[in-house]
Structures are given as C-alpha cells and as structure tokens.
Design a protein around this motif. Sequence first.
Motif, mmCIF file in Angstrom:
data_model
loop_
_atom_site.group_PDB
_atom_site.id
_atom_site.type_symbol
_atom_site.label_atom_id
_atom_site.label_comp_id
_atom_site.label_asym_id
_atom_site.label_seq_id
_atom_site.Cartn_x
_atom_site.Cartn_y
_atom_site.Cartn_z
ATOM 1 N N ASN A 122 10.585 24.126 -19.366
ATOM 2 C CA ASN A 122 10.940 23.882 -20.755
ATOM 3 C C ASN A 122 9.655 23.742 -21.549
ATOM 4 N N ALA A 123 9.740 24.109 -22.828
ATOM 5 C CA ALA A 123 8.552 24.026 -23.674
ATOM 6 C C ALA A 123 8.922 23.506 -25.060
ATOM 7 N N LEU A 124 8.017 22.734 -25.613
ATOM 8 C CA LEU A 124 8.092 22.307 -27.004
ATOM 9 C C LEU A 124 6.858 22.874 -27.671
ATOM 10 N N MET A 125 7.077 23.746 -28.663
ATOM 11 C CA MET A 125 5.976 24.476 -29.291
ATOM 12 C C MET A 125 5.958 24.160 -30.785
ATOM 13 N N THR A 126 4.929 23.435 -31.213
ATOM 14 C CA THR A 126 4.804 22.989 -32.594
ATOM 15 C C THR A 126 3.727 23.816 -33.288
ATOM 16 N N HIS A 127 4.055 24.311 -34.485
ATOM 17 C CA HIS A 127 3.179 25.206 -35.237
ATOM 18 C C HIS A 127 2.983 24.637 -36.642
ATOM 19 N N ILE A 128 1.743 24.416 -37.030
ATOM 20 C CA ILE A 128 1.415 23.883 -38.350
ATOM 21 C C ILE A 128 1.024 25.058 -39.248
ATOM 22 N N HIS A 129 1.767 25.238 -40.343
ATOM 23 C CA HIS A 129 1.477 26.342 -41.262
ATOM 24 C C HIS A 129 0.125 26.160 -41.955
ATOM 25 N N HIS A 130 -0.492 27.278 -42.342
ATOM 26 C CA HIS A 130 -1.732 27.233 -43.121
ATOM 27 C C HIS A 130 -1.484 26.554 -44.469
ATOM 28 N N ASP A 131 -0.354 26.834 -45.079
ATOM 29 C CA ASP A 131 0.023 26.230 -46.355
ATOM 30 C C ASP A 131 0.744 24.914 -46.067
ATOM 31 N N PRO A 132 0.120 23.773 -46.378
ATOM 32 C CA PRO A 132 0.744 22.484 -46.065
ATOM 33 C C PRO A 132 2.144 22.318 -46.665
ATOM 34 N N ALA A 133 2.417 23.013 -47.749
ATOM 35 C CA ALA A 133 3.736 22.907 -48.375
ATOM 36 C C ALA A 133 4.836 23.471 -47.467
ATOM 37 N N ARG A 134 4.472 24.370 -46.561
ATOM 38 C CA ARG A 134 5.470 24.946 -45.652
ATOM 39 C C ARG A 134 5.720 24.054 -44.448
ATOM 40 N N GLY A 135 4.873 23.067 -44.215
ATOM 41 C CA GLY A 135 5.117 22.079 -43.177
ATOM 42 C C GLY A 135 4.920 22.586 -41.763
ATOM 43 N N VAL A 136 5.871 22.233 -40.909
ATOM 44 C CA VAL A 136 5.773 22.460 -39.473
ATOM 45 C C VAL A 136 6.960 23.304 -39.013
ATOM 46 N N PHE A 137 6.685 24.254 -38.143
ATOM 47 C CA PHE A 137 7.726 25.058 -37.501
ATOM 48 C C PHE A 137 7.700 24.692 -36.021
ATOM 49 N N THR A 138 8.830 24.221 -35.497
ATOM 50 C CA THR A 138 8.901 23.770 -34.118
ATOM 51 C C THR A 138 9.944 24.569 -33.359
ATOM 52 N N VAL A 139 9.618 24.908 -32.124
ATOM 53 C CA VAL A 139 10.519 25.663 -31.257
ATOM 54 C C VAL A 139 10.691 24.893 -29.953
ATOM 55 N N GLY A 140 11.930 24.713 -29.558
ATOM 56 C CA GLY A 140 12.244 24.222 -28.224
ATOM 57 C C GLY A 140 12.694 25.424 -27.418
ATOM 58 N N GLY A 141 12.063 25.668 -26.295
ATOM 59 C CA GLY A 141 12.384 26.895 -25.577
ATOM 60 C C GLY A 141 12.404 26.754 -24.077
ATOM 61 N N ARG A 142 12.907 27.817 -23.472
ATOM 62 C CA ARG A 142 12.887 27.957 -22.018
ATOM 63 C C ARG A 142 11.935 29.096 -21.684
ATOM 64 N N CYS A 143 11.050 28.852 -20.769
ATOM 65 C CA CYS A 143 10.087 29.858 -20.350
ATOM 66 C C CYS A 143 10.365 30.244 -18.906
ATOM 67 N N ARG A 144 10.114 31.506 -18.613
ATOM 68 C CA ARG A 144 10.258 32.008 -17.244
ATOM 69 C C ARG A 144 9.063 32.917 -16.960
#
Length: 151
Positions: free
Chosen positions: A98-120
């Motif tokens: 399992n993975a938790l992948m957090t992504h911080i946008h370049h534009d602070p107004a866009r905030g954070v994009f987070t993905v919970g995923g399954r990896c194989r």
Amino acid sequence: MTTQTGRTADDTTAIATLISRYFRALDERDFDAAGEWARPFHTDDVEALFPVGRTRGHLAVTRQTEEALRRFARTHHLSTDVLTDTDPATGRATAAWNALMTHIHHDPARGVFTVGGRCRAELVHTEPQGWRFRRMSIEAVWTTGEPPVLP
C-alpha cells in the motif's frame, strides 16, 4: 532460512528495502541527465503502468517518472504492508504494498493532491546488484485535492 512458500527472510527484507529506497529517491529528486539515479531500481526492460500512463524501458520509465514528479513542488511517498513471494530457484519475485503519495502543488492556492494506492511489482534478482523491478504498477484507490494539470 527459507519459509514455507519458498521465500527467504533476506530476500523479503531486500525487496522491502528496495521499495523504501525507491520512494525515498522519488522524494529526494536527485535526478541526473542520464537517468542513472533510477538504475539501482529498474531492469533495462522495465515496464511501468502508472496513473500517468504505460511505459517500457529504463530510460523511458525514468523520464516519465521525472516528468510526473516535476509537476509538483514537493512529494512525500510512504509504503506499508509489503508482501512478497520469491522463488529463489528462478530469481523472480512478486511484491505488493500500500502507498500514500502526497503531492504539493507549485501554486500554493492549489494545495495538496493525495493518492492512496495499491502497488504491485514483478522483480528479478540480478548479479551482483540484487533485486530490481521488472514490472511496476500503481492503482489509485482514492484521491483528495486537485490532480495535476496534464499536458
């Protein structure tokens, strides 16, 4: 020591460590022009199926990964619950986690994009390098926030 399913404790630990080092490398972004930063993780013929697309070959997978990560100012990847099945006789293995992948946008107004995923992954044992990803996939199970703007 071999377990009931043919795994060795050393192989299981080595594969879990490979996964952790790979995620750490993604976040550290120590990319080089030749794509050598990813060499310790992939076979030359690696195939990747990620939410941003399917790619084959070490350099193509490396470049796709770099492009995806550069869409964000920073990232933070966590892996957990690594399960492996190895066949020491063939030098092949599979892994799932399992993975938790957090992504911080370049534009602070866009905030954070987070993905919970399954990896194989399918892996092969190479000499003298050790385990390498031959095939990798990420399935997004859930997301929050704004996804990246794709070209």
